[in-house]
Write a protein that holds these residues in place. Structure first.
Motif, short mmCIF file in Angstrom:
data_model
loop_
_atom_site.label_atom_id
_atom_site.label_comp_id
_atom_site.label_asym_id
_atom_site.label_seq_id
_atom_site.Cartn_x
_atom_site.Cartn_y
_atom_site.Cartn_z
N ASP A 275 -32.22 63.49 -7.18
CA ASP A 275 -32.10 63.20 -8.61
C ASP A 275 -31.10 64.13 -9.28
O ASP A 275 -30.46 63.75 -10.27
CB ASP A 275 -33.47 63.36 -9.30
CG ASP A 275 -34.46 62.30 -8.86
OD1 ASP A 275 -34.01 61.21 -8.43
OD2 ASP A 275 -35.68 62.56 -8.93
N VAL A 276 -30.98 65.33 -8.76
CA VAL A 276 -30.00 66.28 -9.30
C VAL A 276 -28.61 65.92 -8.80
O VAL A 276 -27.66 65.84 -9.58
CB VAL A 276 -30.37 67.73 -8.89
CG1 VAL A 276 -29.38 68.73 -9.50
CG2 VAL A 276 -31.79 68.06 -9.33
N HIS A 277 -28.49 65.72 -7.49
CA HIS A 277 -27.26 65.17 -6.91
C HIS A 277 -27.55 64.70 -5.49
O HIS A 277 -28.07 65.48 -4.68
CB HIS A 277 -26.13 66.19 -6.89
CG HIS A 277 -24.78 65.54 -6.69
ND1 HIS A 277 -24.36 65.07 -5.47
CD2 HIS A 277 -23.79 65.24 -7.58
CE1 HIS A 277 -23.16 64.52 -5.61
NE2 HIS A 277 -22.78 64.62 -6.87
N GLU A 339 -18.83 67.10 -11.08
CA GLU A 339 -20.19 67.12 -10.54
C GLU A 339 -20.48 68.36 -9.69
O GLU A 339 -21.52 68.44 -9.05
CB GLU A 339 -20.41 65.87 -9.68
CG GLU A 339 -20.37 64.57 -10.46
CD GLU A 339 -20.65 63.38 -9.56
OE1 GLU A 339 -21.83 63.14 -9.25
OE2 GLU A 339 -19.68 62.71 -9.17
N ASP A 341 -21.30 71.38 -10.54
CA ASP A 341 -22.50 72.10 -10.99
C ASP A 341 -23.77 71.37 -10.55
O ASP A 341 -24.75 72.00 -10.14
CB ASP A 341 -22.50 72.27 -12.51
CG ASP A 341 -21.45 73.27 -12.98
OD1 ASP A 341 -20.97 74.06 -12.14
OD2 ASP A 341 -21.12 73.26 -14.18
N ASP A 342 -23.74 70.03 -10.63
CA ASP A 342 -24.92 69.26 -10.21
C ASP A 342 -25.17 69.45 -8.71
O ASP A 342 -26.31 69.65 -8.28
CB ASP A 342 -24.71 67.77 -10.51
CG ASP A 342 -24.69 67.47 -11.99
OD1 ASP A 342 -25.18 68.32 -12.77
OD2 ASP A 342 -24.19 66.40 -12.37
N LEU A 343 -24.08 69.38 -7.93
CA LEU A 343 -24.24 69.58 -6.48
C LEU A 343 -24.72 70.99 -6.18
O LEU A 343 -25.59 71.18 -5.31
CB LEU A 343 -22.90 69.32 -5.78
CG LEU A 343 -22.89 69.55 -4.26
CD1 LEU A 343 -23.89 68.63 -3.57
CD2 LEU A 343 -21.49 69.35 -3.69
N LEU A 345 -26.60 72.98 -8.07
CA LEU A 345 -28.04 73.07 -8.39
C LEU A 345 -28.87 72.33 -7.35
O LEU A 345 -29.95 72.82 -6.95
CB LEU A 345 -28.30 72.48 -9.78
CG LEU A 345 -27.86 73.33 -10.98
CD1 LEU A 345 -28.02 72.55 -12.27
CD2 LEU A 345 -28.67 74.63 -11.05
N ALA A 346 -28.39 71.18 -6.91
CA ALA A 346 -29.14 70.41 -5.92
C ALA A 346 -29.23 71.18 -4.60
O ALA A 346 -30.28 71.17 -3.94
CB ALA A 346 -28.47 69.06 -5.70
#
Length: 357
Positions: A275-277, A339, A341-343, A345-346
């Motif tokens: 859901d995060v990436h 993306e 930052d999303d990756l 965090l994931a």
């Protein structure tokens, strides 16, 4: 001083003489000694067989003020608590409550002339419990039991009893470390609890030793918490240790130094890594682990290629090849992609959950 066996023998004699069921329990209503004579009710059976107390029965004790009673008290039958009529006598030494003596009296036929026998039995049990508190084995065992209760959840009665047992200041605060190091009291799960003030030097020394390579890093629960909040300190130390296992780089191994990792450790269970990436689980599913490690190292280094190559001990050409493969799998441009930052965090969330005990 009476032994536990002698107290049990006295309880048995009292039950036989009265023809009624007798029970001695601790302040938290855990059974210590009981007789086999007489009729019992569901509350008594649950206490002895299941080590549980009906909340309605606990409410009866509070409502009648039995903890503060100075002599035998007749307790009427209470249907909602599944209690037959009985007598109760608190066990005390000075002002400390050590437990309760209960004698079932369903027909309410126990007469006043029989009450001194209850008092004598209660006095013997109280003397044994008071002495047990003062002896090493008994005191250590009780302390360990109270700490285990407090580590499991908030328990004001257990906190007050531990404060009395160890003669602590009521305002005592605590810090938890994991894995265990010098000093402190042992907790389940390879943890230790330290009284605030007594732990500062030890925790600092452990951290310094860890950086020097002489000792493992000990995660700490951060700012001291009240004794009744020990379970919170335990939880904080656990998540810090798990974050460290997940590769978190912190200024110090403490809950109050988690920074952005607070978002990771507090992520709800229903939030999937994808859901995060979706790139993180895609990398984790590959047969080769080097791409996952490389992506994490590069993003942790802020995209610094030279620093990442140094950390991974690989040539830059190898790193550039891996970056191409990572970008192909995740669909993320690791240099300028929106993306990233999303990756990042994931990947951290995946590592944190994968580092669980």
């Amino acid at each position: 001083m009476a032994t536990s066996a002698e107290v049990q023998a006295t309880v048995d004699r009292l039950g036989a003489d009265l023809g009624r069921a007798v029970l001695v329990e601790d302040p938290q209503h855990r059974p210590l000694w009981w007789s086999r004579q007489g009729r019992i009710d569901p509350t008594r059976m649950r206490t002895i067989l299941e080590r549980e107390v009906h909340p309605a029965a606990v409410a009866v004790v509070a409502r009648l003020g039995l903890a503060k009673a100075t002599g035998p008290v007749r307790v009427p039958a209470v249907a909602e608590a599944e209690m037959l009529a009985r007598w109760c006598l608190p066990l005390r030494t000075n002002r400390d409550l050590l437990g309760y003596l209960w004698v079932l009296d369903p027909d309410q036929t126990l007469i006043e002339a029989e009450l001194p026998a209850l008092v004598a039995c209660a006095d013997l049990a109280a003397a044994h419990l008071a002495q047990q508190r003062l002896t090493g084995d008994g005191r250590d065992h009780r302390r360990a039991a109270l700490l285990a209760q407090l580590a499991a959840g908030e328990d004001l009665d257990a906190a007050r009893e531990l404060i009395r047992l160890e003669e602590l200041d009521p305002a005592t605060t605590v810090v938890v470390t994991s894995p265990p190091g010098p000093g402190g009291w042992d907790l389940p799960g390879r943890m230790k609890v330290h009284l605030a003030g007594a732990t500062a030097g030890a925790a600092a020394g452990a951290t310094a030793g860890a950086h020097a390579g002489s000792e493992p890093v000990r995660a700490t629960s951060g700012p001291p918490l009240p004794l009744a909040k020990l379970h919170v300190a335990v939880s904080r130390a656990r998540v810090v240790l798990q974050a460290l296992r997940a590769g978190a780089t912190l200024s110090r191994p403490s809950w109050d130094a988690l920074g952005g990792w607070h978002l990771i450790v507090n992520a709800p269970d229903e939030l999937a890594v994808a859901d995060v990436h979706p790139g993180a689980p895609a990398l984790a599913a590959l047969d080769r682990a080097d791409l996952l490690l490389t992506a994490r190292a590069l993003l942790d280094s802020g995209g610094d290629v030279a620093r990442t190559a140094e950390l991974l001990h690989i040539h830059r050409t190898t790193l550039y090849y891996r970056i191409e493969r990572i970008e192909a799998v995740t669909g993320v441009n690791l240099k300028t992609g929106a993306e990233r930052d999303d990756l990042h965090l994931a990947l951290r969330l995946w590592a944190y959950r994968n580092a669980a005990d």
